[in-house]
Design a protein around this motif. Structure first.
Motif, PDB file in Angstrom:
ATOM      1  N   PRO A   1      86.085  11.020  67.538  1.00  0.00           N
ATOM      2  CA  PRO A   1      87.378  10.802  66.893  1.00  0.00           C
ATOM      3  C   PRO A   1      88.157   9.631  67.486  1.00  0.00           C
ATOM      4  CG  PRO A   1      87.426  12.769  68.256  1.00  0.00           C
ATOM      5  CD  PRO A   1      86.002  12.347  68.190  1.00  0.00           C
ATOM      6  N   LEU A   2      88.100   9.474  68.814  1.00  0.00           N
ATOM      7  CA  LEU A   2      88.820   8.366  69.446  1.00  0.00           C
ATOM      8  C   LEU A   2      88.217   7.033  69.047  1.00  0.00           C
ATOM      9  CD1 LEU A   2      90.980   7.336  71.367  1.00  0.00           C
ATOM     10  CD2 LEU A   2      89.357   7.625  73.248  1.00  0.00           C
ATOM     11  N   GLN A   3      86.892   6.976  69.044  1.00  0.00           N
ATOM     12  CA  GLN A   3      86.212   5.730  68.658  1.00  0.00           C
ATOM     13  C   GLN A   3      86.525   5.369  67.203  1.00  0.00           C
ATOM     14  OE1 GLN A   3      82.037   5.674  69.572  1.00  0.00           O
ATOM     15  NE2 GLN A   3      81.622   3.996  68.175  1.00  0.00           N
ATOM     16  N   ALA A   4      86.514   6.385  66.338  1.00  0.00           N
ATOM     17  CA  ALA A   4      86.804   6.128  64.921  1.00  0.00           C
ATOM     18  C   ALA A   4      88.233   5.639  64.746  1.00  0.00           C
ATOM     19  CB  ALA A   4      86.571   7.400  64.106  1.00  0.00           C
ATOM     20  N   TRP A   5      89.184   6.277  65.424  1.00  0.00           N
ATOM     21  CA  TRP A   5      90.593   5.875  65.318  1.00  0.00           C
ATOM     22  C   TRP A   5      90.788   4.438  65.783  1.00  0.00           C
ATOM     23  CZ3 TRP A   5      94.960   7.901  63.238  1.00  0.00           C
ATOM     24  CH2 TRP A   5      96.181   7.318  63.608  1.00  0.00           C
ATOM     25  N   GLU A   6      90.230   4.114  66.954  1.00  0.00           N
ATOM     26  CA  GLU A   6      90.397   2.756  67.499  1.00  0.00           C
ATOM     27  C   GLU A   6      89.725   1.719  66.610  1.00  0.00           C
ATOM     28  OE1 GLU A   6      89.426   2.421  71.586  1.00  0.00           O
ATOM     29  OE2 GLU A   6      90.665   4.116  72.199  1.00  0.00           O
ATOM     30  N   LYS A   7      88.602   2.098  66.005  1.00  0.00           N
ATOM     31  CA  LYS A   7      87.908   1.173  65.108  1.00  0.00           C
ATOM     32  C   LYS A   7      88.802   0.794  63.929  1.00  0.00           C
ATOM     33  CE  LYS A   7      83.840   0.978  62.062  1.00  0.00           C
ATOM     34  NZ  LYS A   7      84.581   0.807  60.799  1.00  0.00           N
ATOM     35  N   PHE A   8      89.385   1.806  63.257  1.00  0.00           N
ATOM     36  CA  PHE A   8      90.209   1.527  62.095  1.00  0.00           C
ATOM     37  C   PHE A   8      91.541   0.886  62.499  1.00  0.00           C
ATOM     38  CE2 PHE A   8      87.688   5.215  60.327  1.00  0.00           C
ATOM     39  CZ  PHE A   8      86.842   4.397  59.594  1.00  0.00           C
ATOM     40  N   GLU A   9      92.032   1.228  63.669  1.00  0.00           N
ATOM     41  CA  GLU A   9      93.263   0.606  64.166  1.00  0.00           C
ATOM     42  C   GLU A   9      93.070  -0.891  64.367  1.00  0.00           C
ATOM     43  OE1 GLU A   9      96.479   2.018  64.203  1.00  0.00           O
ATOM     44  OE2 GLU A   9      96.602   2.145  66.392  1.00  0.00           O
ATOM     45  N   SER A  10      91.859  -1.286  64.742  1.00  0.00           N
ATOM     46  CA  SER A  10      91.590  -2.696  65.029  1.00  0.00           C
ATOM     47  C   SER A  10      91.274  -3.508  63.786  1.00  0.00           C
ATOM     48  CB  SER A  10      90.416  -2.812  66.012  1.00  0.00           C
ATOM     49  OG  SER A  10      89.214  -2.360  65.409  1.00  0.00           O
ATOM     50  N   GLU A  11      91.107  -2.794  62.650  1.00  0.00           N
ATOM     51  CA  GLU A  11      90.785  -3.487  61.406  1.00  0.00           C
ATOM     52  C   GLU A  11      92.010  -3.540  60.505  1.00  0.00           C
ATOM     53  OE1 GLU A  11      87.505  -1.286  59.876  1.00  0.00           O
ATOM     54  OE2 GLU A  11      86.074  -2.083  61.342  1.00  0.00           O
ATOM     55  N   GLN A  12      91.801  -4.028  59.276  1.00  0.00           N
ATOM     56  CA  GLN A  12      92.926  -4.184  58.358  1.00  0.00           C
ATOM     57  C   GLN A  12      93.515  -2.868  57.922  1.00  0.00           C
ATOM     58  OE1 GLN A  12      89.772  -4.863  57.726  1.00  0.00           O
ATOM     59  NE2 GLN A  12      89.176  -4.577  55.573  1.00  0.00           N
ATOM     60  N   TYR A  13      92.802  -1.755  58.183  1.00  0.00           N
ATOM     61  CA  TYR A  13      93.271  -0.451  57.744  1.00  0.00           C
ATOM     62  C   TYR A  13      94.447   0.056  58.569  1.00  0.00           C
ATOM     63  CZ  TYR A  13      88.694  -0.750  55.606  1.00  0.00           C
ATOM     64  OH  TYR A  13      87.608  -1.180  54.899  1.00  0.00           O
ATOM     65  N   SER A  14      94.753  -0.598  59.697  1.00  0.00           N
ATOM     66  CA  SER A  14      95.825  -0.112  60.569  1.00  0.00           C
ATOM     67  C   SER A  14      97.164  -0.033  59.853  1.00  0.00           C
ATOM     68  CB  SER A  14      95.941  -1.009  61.803  1.00  0.00           C
ATOM     69  OG  SER A  14      96.259  -2.344  61.419  1.00  0.00           O
ATOM     70  N   VAL A  15      97.390  -0.928  58.896  1.00  0.00           N
ATOM     71  CA  VAL A  15      98.678  -0.931  58.180  1.00  0.00           C
ATOM     72  C   VAL A  15      98.715   0.127  57.084  1.00  0.00           C
ATOM     73  CG1 VAL A  15      99.038  -3.379  58.625  1.00  0.00           C
ATOM     74  CG2 VAL A  15      97.873  -2.682  56.531  1.00  0.00           C
ATOM     75  N   MET A  16      97.582   0.823  56.880  1.00  0.00           N
ATOM     76  CA  MET A  16      97.501   1.791  55.788  1.00  0.00           C
ATOM     77  C   MET A  16      97.621   3.226  56.272  1.00  0.00           C
ATOM     78  SD  MET A  16      94.390  -0.063  53.699  1.00  0.00           S
ATOM     79  CE  MET A  16      94.623   0.867  52.189  1.00  0.00           C
ATOM     80  N   LYS A  17      97.906   3.422  57.550  1.00  0.00           N
ATOM     81  CA  LYS A  17      98.074   4.775  58.066  1.00  0.00           C
ATOM     82  C   LYS A  17      99.172   5.502  57.302  1.00  0.00           C
ATOM     83  CE  LYS A  17      98.786   3.462  62.268  1.00  0.00           C
ATOM     84  NZ  LYS A  17      99.090   3.423  63.702  1.00  0.00           N
ATOM     85  N   GLY A  18      98.907   6.735  56.942  1.00  0.00           N
ATOM     86  CA  GLY A  18      99.906   7.534  56.243  1.00  0.00           C
ATOM     87  C   GLY A  18     100.140   7.134  54.810  1.00  0.00           C
ATOM     88  N   SER A  19      99.275   6.272  54.252  1.00  0.00           N
ATOM     89  CA  SER A  19      99.491   5.777  52.879  1.00  0.00           C
ATOM     90  C   SER A  19      98.894   6.692  51.822  1.00  0.00           C
ATOM     91  CB  SER A  19      98.888   4.374  52.727  1.00  0.00           C
ATOM     92  OG  SER A  19      97.483   4.393  52.929  1.00  0.00           O
ATOM     93  N   VAL A  20      98.121   7.690  52.229  1.00  0.00           N
ATOM     94  CA  VAL A  20      97.469   8.595  51.299  1.00  0.00           C
ATOM     95  C   VAL A  20      98.131   9.964  51.369  1.00  0.00           C
ATOM     96  CG1 VAL A  20      95.350   9.891  50.903  1.00  0.00           C
ATOM     97  CG2 VAL A  20      95.245   7.433  51.249  1.00  0.00           C
ATOM     98  N   GLY A  21      98.405  10.545  50.206  1.00  0.00           N
ATOM     99  CA  GLY A  21      98.965  11.887  50.166  1.00  0.00           C
ATOM    100  C   GLY A  21      97.847  12.909  50.128  1.00  0.00           C
ATOM    101  N   GLU A  22      97.647  13.536  48.975  1.00  0.00           N
ATOM    102  CA  GLU A  22      96.551  14.475  48.814  1.00  0.00           C
ATOM    103  C   GLU A  22      95.238  13.698  48.695  1.00  0.00           C
ATOM    104  OE1 GLU A  22      96.707  17.875  48.769  1.00  0.00           O
ATOM    105  OE2 GLU A  22      98.826  17.655  49.308  1.00  0.00           O
TER     106      GLU A  22
END
Length: 392
Positions: free
Chosen positions: A294-315
């Motif tokens: 989980p930590l590796q996955a989180w850091e991976k997406f944090e380092s990519e363009q997806y970092s600005v999309m956190k919390g952007s999905v509802g259901e």
């Protein structure tokens, strides 16, 4: 020989097809009616898959009604009244463009799959009958199958077949082996769609190494013959048994479809041992385990363009596209769309990314033998990442 399908192209094609048809129809009208759906395109299969989706929606609403504990929905008079009510509804279909266009896109995608791999498609339909009589399920849905119908026609009301899904799938396989040389070629079915919106079969079947452009070139729509429709045709499409939308399921068939979109090459990721030590014990994953870190996955997406999309999905279930639905169902959830829906609902109840990954590891990664380095897992985790604004 396996058919490799470019699922990204298929998704874009389905959306482009739906947009073109809707641009033409809704340029002069505000609503689509049931009778107009059945003659909307030159492809009866597409038209009837749209109707199938509408009646699936009706049965979802019906199940909600049946959950009310104050009424007996098993009573024969209630059953008859509900059938009459469905008759009235079927003659009163009225859909605006915003609600109709996605239904049409899905119908196109399902039609393409039915044309390309009917054995896997109908195996999926048999699997969907779980919990009810396979014969009743196929009998209730038979009217919606306009392509490769002969594969299931003689399975309905056939003596000698037990009610187990495996028995029906074996009978289906024998039908396919006997009929495969006589079945209509997929290209002939797909020509109905190609005449409406350009379909490049070379791209559809090609294993893509470069990124496929999202846009699809359009070509003029050829004049279509109107399909004659009797006044009561929609009423005849009423289903007395539970109706379920078709699912793209692969059960190791001889004509297995592999949805392949080559993802950009990923560099190996290295994380310091001490960063893992700071993680709460319930989220730690043994380095040798075939589980998602989980930590590796989180850091991976944090380092990519997806970092600005956190919390952007509802259901989560409302944010899975057509392409993703095919990919996740086939590659991650053993061809079972209900299992995927249950997984998404369970993840929605999690309070953080870490707890979500823990749930995924415990219930799905090992049980369903996920390849954590696959494109499907990576895309699924991206969606989960966008669901949560905190790591946990």
């Amino acid at each position: 020989m396996s058919i490799k399908i470019n699922s990204k192209y298929l998704e874009n094609y389905a959306l482009g097809f739906a947009k073109k048809v809707c641009d033409q129809y809704f340029s002069s009208k505000q609503y689509m009616t049931g009778a107009e759906i059945l003659k909307l395109t030159a492809s009866k299969q597409v038209n009837f898959f749209v109707i199938k989706s509408l009646f699936e929606a009706w049965h979802v609403e019906l199940e909600k009604l049946k959950s009310n504990p104050f009424f007996d929905y098993r009573d024969n008079s209630v059953h008859q009244a509900l059938n009459e009510f469905m008759n009235v509804l079927s003659r009163s279909i009225k859909i605006d463009r915003g609600n109709f266009e996605p239904l049409l896109g899905e119908a196109v995608a399902f039609s393409v799959i039915l044309a390309l791999d009917p054995l896997s498609f109908f195996r999926g339909e048999i699997e969907k009958s779980s919990g009810s009589s396979v014969n009743d399920f196929l009998k209730g849905n038979e009217k919606y199958y306009k392509w490769n119908h002969s594969l299931i026609a003689n399975l309905i009301d056939r003596a000698g077949i037990s009610q187990s899904p495996d028995a029906y799938k074996e009978a289906l396989r024998l039908n396919f082996e006997q009929q495969k040389e006589q079945l209509t070629r997929p290209e002939e079915y797909l020509s109905e769609l190609k005449n409406i919106f350009h379909l490049d079969l070379d791209i559809l079947f090609e294993r893509i190494s470069d990124k496929v452009e999202d846009s699809i070139s359009e070509e003029s729509v050829q004049t279509k013959e109107e399909v004659s429709v009797e006044e009561d045709v929609i009423a005849e499409a009423i289903v007395e048994e539970d109706v379920v939308a078709p699912a793209y399921v692969n059960d190791s068939s001889p004509e297995e479809i592999q949805e392949t979109i080559e993802s950009p090459e990923k560099e190996e990721e290295h994380f310091a041992e001490e960063s893992i030590q700071n993680l709460p014990s319930q989220y730690k994953v043994a380095p040798t385990a075939n589980l998602i870190d989980p930590l590796q996955a989180w850091e991976k997406f944090e380092s990519e363009q997806y970092s600005v999309m956190k919390g952007s999905v509802g259901e989560l279930s409302e944010n899975v596209g057509i392409n993703q639905r095919f990919m996740f169902t086939k590659e991650l959830f053993d061809g079972n769309p209900d299992l995927m829906k249950h997984a998404l609902k369970s993840i929605d109840k999690c309070d953080s990314f870490m707890s979500a990954i823990t749930l995924i590891n415990e219930r799905y990664v090992g049980e369903l033998n996920w390849d954590k380095n696959s494109e499907a897992v990576d895309e699924f985790l991206q969606l989960v990442f966008r669901k949560f604004d905190q790591r946990g």
